[in-house]
Motif scaffolding. Structure first.
Motif, mmCIF file in Angstrom:
data_model
loop_
_atom_site.group_PDB
_atom_site.id
_atom_site.type_symbol
_atom_site.label_atom_id
_atom_site.label_comp_id
_atom_site.label_asym_id
_atom_site.label_seq_id
_atom_site.Cartn_x
_atom_site.Cartn_y
_atom_site.Cartn_z
ATOM 1 N N TYR A 163 30.575 84.487 10.411
ATOM 2 C CA TYR A 163 31.104 84.432 11.770
ATOM 3 C C TYR A 163 32.475 85.106 11.799
ATOM 4 C CZ TYR A 163 27.577 80.803 12.670
ATOM 5 O OH TYR A 163 26.400 80.100 12.805
ATOM 6 N N LEU A 164 32.653 86.011 12.750
ATOM 7 C CA LEU A 164 33.971 86.585 12.993
ATOM 8 C C LEU A 164 34.582 85.867 14.191
ATOM 9 C CD1 LEU A 164 33.624 90.445 12.480
ATOM 10 C CD2 LEU A 164 34.556 88.730 10.925
ATOM 11 N N TYR A 165 35.806 85.356 14.007
ATOM 12 C CA TYR A 165 36.466 84.580 15.046
ATOM 13 C C TYR A 165 37.489 85.436 15.790
ATOM 14 C CZ TYR A 165 34.513 80.178 13.360
ATOM 15 O OH TYR A 165 33.661 79.165 13.012
ATOM 16 N N VAL A 223 24.400 81.572 18.194
ATOM 17 C CA VAL A 223 25.265 82.420 17.364
ATOM 18 C C VAL A 223 26.743 82.216 17.691
ATOM 19 C CG1 VAL A 223 23.426 84.123 17.141
ATOM 20 C CG2 VAL A 223 25.159 84.411 18.929
ATOM 21 N N VAL A 224 27.061 81.197 18.495
ATOM 22 C CA VAL A 224 28.439 80.953 18.920
ATOM 23 C C VAL A 224 28.951 79.676 18.260
ATOM 24 C CG1 VAL A 224 29.962 80.502 20.882
ATOM 25 C CG2 VAL A 224 28.059 82.109 21.119
ATOM 26 N N LEU A 225 30.162 79.742 17.705
ATOM 27 C CA LEU A 225 30.802 78.571 17.107
ATOM 28 C C LEU A 225 32.230 78.437 17.638
ATOM 29 C CD1 LEU A 225 29.972 78.269 13.275
ATOM 30 C CD2 LEU A 225 29.156 76.872 15.170
ATOM 31 N N PRO A 226 32.540 77.367 18.366
ATOM 32 C CA PRO A 226 33.935 77.143 18.772
ATOM 33 C C PRO A 226 34.722 76.498 17.643
ATOM 34 C CG PRO A 226 32.545 75.425 19.673
ATOM 35 C CD PRO A 226 31.635 76.364 18.934
ATOM 36 N N ARG A 227 35.991 76.813 17.570
ATOM 37 C CA ARG A 227 36.875 76.186 16.581
ATOM 38 C C ARG A 227 38.017 75.497 17.320
ATOM 39 N NH1 ARG A 227 41.635 77.345 13.443
ATOM 40 N NH2 ARG A 227 41.542 76.266 11.460
ATOM 41 N N PHE A 228 38.116 74.182 17.128
ATOM 42 C CA PHE A 228 39.148 73.387 17.767
ATOM 43 C C PHE A 228 40.202 72.980 16.740
ATOM 44 C CE2 PHE A 228 35.536 72.882 20.576
ATOM 45 C CZ PHE A 228 36.108 72.908 21.842
ATOM 46 N N VAL A 229 41.393 72.714 17.237
ATOM 47 C CA VAL A 229 42.489 72.251 16.390
ATOM 48 C C VAL A 229 43.012 70.941 16.965
ATOM 49 C CG1 VAL A 229 44.817 72.740 15.540
ATOM 50 C CG2 VAL A 229 43.117 74.574 15.651
ATOM 51 N N LEU A 267 41.371 74.439 21.984
ATOM 52 C CA LEU A 267 40.385 75.422 21.552
ATOM 53 C C LEU A 267 41.146 76.590 20.933
ATOM 54 C CD1 LEU A 267 37.505 76.576 21.402
ATOM 55 C CD2 LEU A 267 37.877 77.536 23.690
ATOM 56 N N ASP A 268 40.999 76.772 19.625
ATOM 57 C CA ASP A 268 41.785 77.789 18.913
ATOM 58 C C ASP A 268 41.128 79.162 18.970
ATOM 59 O OD1 ASP A 268 43.910 78.516 16.737
ATOM 60 O OD2 ASP A 268 41.992 79.145 15.873
ATOM 61 N N SER A 269 39.834 79.233 18.645
ATOM 62 C CA SER A 269 39.149 80.523 18.576
ATOM 63 C C SER A 269 37.651 80.307 18.699
ATOM 64 C CB SER A 269 39.495 81.247 17.263
ATOM 65 O OG SER A 269 39.278 80.393 16.155
ATOM 66 N N ILE A 270 36.937 81.405 18.866
ATOM 67 C CA ILE A 270 35.485 81.357 19.030
ATOM 68 C C ILE A 270 34.864 82.341 18.051
ATOM 69 C CG2 ILE A 270 33.558 81.718 20.612
ATOM 70 C CD1 ILE A 270 35.433 81.019 22.895
ATOM 71 N N GLY A 271 33.869 81.876 17.297
ATOM 72 C CA GLY A 271 33.198 82.712 16.309
ATOM 73 C C GLY A 271 31.865 83.227 16.817
ATOM 74 N N GLN A 272 31.564 84.471 16.490
ATOM 75 C CA GLN A 272 30.278 85.085 16.808
ATOM 76 C C GLN A 272 29.589 85.435 15.486
ATOM 77 O OE1 GLN A 272 28.706 85.767 19.707
ATOM 78 N NE2 GLN A 272 30.306 85.153 21.170
ATOM 79 N N MET A 273 28.347 84.982 15.328
ATOM 80 C CA MET A 273 27.627 85.235 14.088
ATOM 81 C C MET A 273 27.156 86.682 14.007
ATOM 82 S SD MET A 273 24.455 83.106 12.380
ATOM 83 C CE MET A 273 23.184 83.754 13.463
ATOM 84 N N LEU A 274 27.333 87.284 12.851
ATOM 85 C CA LEU A 274 26.869 88.643 12.604
ATOM 86 C C LEU A 274 25.412 88.622 12.154
ATOM 87 C CD1 LEU A 274 29.938 89.921 10.555
ATOM 88 C CD2 LEU A 274 29.519 90.245 12.991
ATOM 89 N N PRO A 275 24.694 89.735 12.268
ATOM 90 C CA PRO A 275 23.349 89.807 11.678
ATOM 91 C C PRO A 275 23.421 89.540 10.175
ATOM 92 C CG PRO A 275 23.733 91.655 13.161
ATOM 93 C CD PRO A 275 25.054 90.956 13.002
ATOM 94 N N ARG A 276 22.403 88.886 9.641
ATOM 95 C CA ARG A 276 22.408 88.554 8.220
ATOM 96 C C ARG A 276 22.413 89.824 7.370
ATOM 97 N NH1 ARG A 276 20.761 83.155 7.233
ATOM 98 N NH2 ARG A 276 21.253 83.512 5.036
ATOM 99 N N GLU A 277 23.296 89.850 6.372
ATOM 100 C CA GLU A 277 23.407 90.990 5.470
ATOM 101 C C GLU A 277 22.762 90.649 4.125
ATOM 102 O OE1 GLU A 277 24.479 93.950 6.118
ATOM 103 O OE2 GLU A 277 25.184 93.545 8.148
ATOM 104 N N LYS A 278 22.173 91.667 3.495
ATOM 105 C CA LYS A 278 21.521 91.438 2.207
ATOM 106 C C LYS A 278 21.779 92.621 1.280
ATOM 107 C CE LYS A 278 17.027 93.162 3.837
ATOM 108 N NZ LYS A 278 15.612 92.812 4.077
ATOM 109 N N PHE A 279 21.697 92.342 -0.025
ATOM 110 C CA PHE A 279 21.868 93.354 -1.059
ATOM 111 C C PHE A 279 20.629 93.352 -1.959
ATOM 112 C CE2 PHE A 279 26.205 92.244 0.088
ATOM 113 C CZ PHE A 279 26.840 93.470 0.164
ATOM 114 N N SER A 280 20.187 94.536 -2.364
ATOM 115 C CA SER A 280 19.061 94.667 -3.275
ATOM 116 C C SER A 280 19.552 95.167 -4.622
ATOM 117 C CB SER A 280 18.027 95.655 -2.699
ATOM 118 O OG SER A 280 17.507 95.166 -1.482
#
Length: 283
Positions: A163-165, A223-229, A267-280
């Motif tokens: 998640y990028l906030y 895909v949304v995550l709030p962050r509270f303080v 309410l400090d910030s809001i996170g948005q989830m990125l598409p899942r990343e993978k490595f082979s």
């Protein structure tokens, strides 16, 4: 004392430096090292995000692995002779380490996943450690799994949800007073980009404060995550935020000081989830 044959252990241990990188818009992900040992498999990953404040922090999963940036700007005017020096760079207390115990029974969308493509099976996840480094806006991760088979030739590592906030533009503050009663119905709405966050109620349980909320009008609330303080009247943080395991719409603050009865919720910030990343990995 357990005797160990160092030579045999070394023969059955593979150390790989994949040097694979994902360069996203606001996040760089670098798979630095893989150690495939006789007792566990470990993958070292580094995350870097911009220093310009466009990203408030990085969340790894829904747990406590949230890492705010820790940058202090250099003052434009020099300090007076004999005065305290306030250098630029890192803030004090920037270093932090978070250990997470993952379980196979946890849903795959909440944890890292390792697939052995040769044997066509998932390797058991064991845990992870997330660490902030001496550089601002950087986190390293050690993702740990059970050992893989010696004849495995292809592995696929799926990172945990990221998640990028962004800082919340709304500056609403909510006064919480638990001196006489332990529960307050709120039904307060906080408008934000893409929708609104509705605070339903808040209650106090011994050494913790709990908050229930719901997301409305978002196209994809999953895909949304709030962050509270949670702070006291002086702005000093009074608890660490966690999401409840059983109910994803309940936030729990574990209090530092059980004697404090009055708090301020932001309410400090809001996170948005990125598409899942993978490595082979080709072994």
């Amino acid at each position: 004392n357990v005797p160990v044959d160092v030579i045999k252990t070394a023969q059955y241990t593979k150390i790989i430096y994949p040097n694979q990188e994902k360069d996203l818009a606001d996040l760089k992900i670098h798979l630095e090292k893989a150690v495939l040992g006789v007792s566990e498999s470990e993958f070292e990953v580094r995350f870097d995000w911009p220093l310009d404040g466009s990203v408030a922090g990085l969340g790894i999963g829904r747990g406590t692995a949230y890492f705010p940036t820790s940058v202090r700007e250099m003052p434009e005017t020099p300090s007076p002779p004999g005065g305290a020096v306030s250098p630029g760079g890192l803030m004090s207390g920037y270093a932090a380490s978070y250990g997470v115990n993952y379980r196979m029974e946890d849903p795959p969308q909440n944890r890292p996943v390792l697939y052995d493509l040769t044997d066509r099976k998932e390797v058991e996840v064991q845990g992870a450690e997330y660490v902030t480094t001496q550089f601002p806006c950087q986190v390293t991760a050690s993702l740990k799994f059970a050992p893989v088979e010696q004849d495995s030739e292809n592995l696929e590592l799926v990172l945990p949800p990221l998640y990028l906030y962004e800082k919340a533009g709304n500056t609403s503050q909510f006064q919480l007073d638990f001196q006489e009663i332990n529960e307050h119905g709120l039904e307060k709405s906080i408008p934000c980009q893409g929708g609104e966050i509705v605070l339903e109620k808040v209650w106090r349980e011994e050494n913790q404060v709990c908050l229930s909320f719901r997301l409305e009008s978002f196209d994809n609330p999953e895909v949304v995550l709030p962050r509270f303080v949670l702070t006291d009247g002086g702005g000093i943080k009074q608890g660490e935020m966690h999401f409840d395991r059983e109910n994803p719409n309940v936030i729990v603050f574990y209090l530092y000081n059980e004697e404090i009865k009055e708090f301020i919720l932001n309410l400090d910030s809001i996170g948005q989830m990125l598409p899942r990343e993978k490595f082979s990995l080709e072994l």
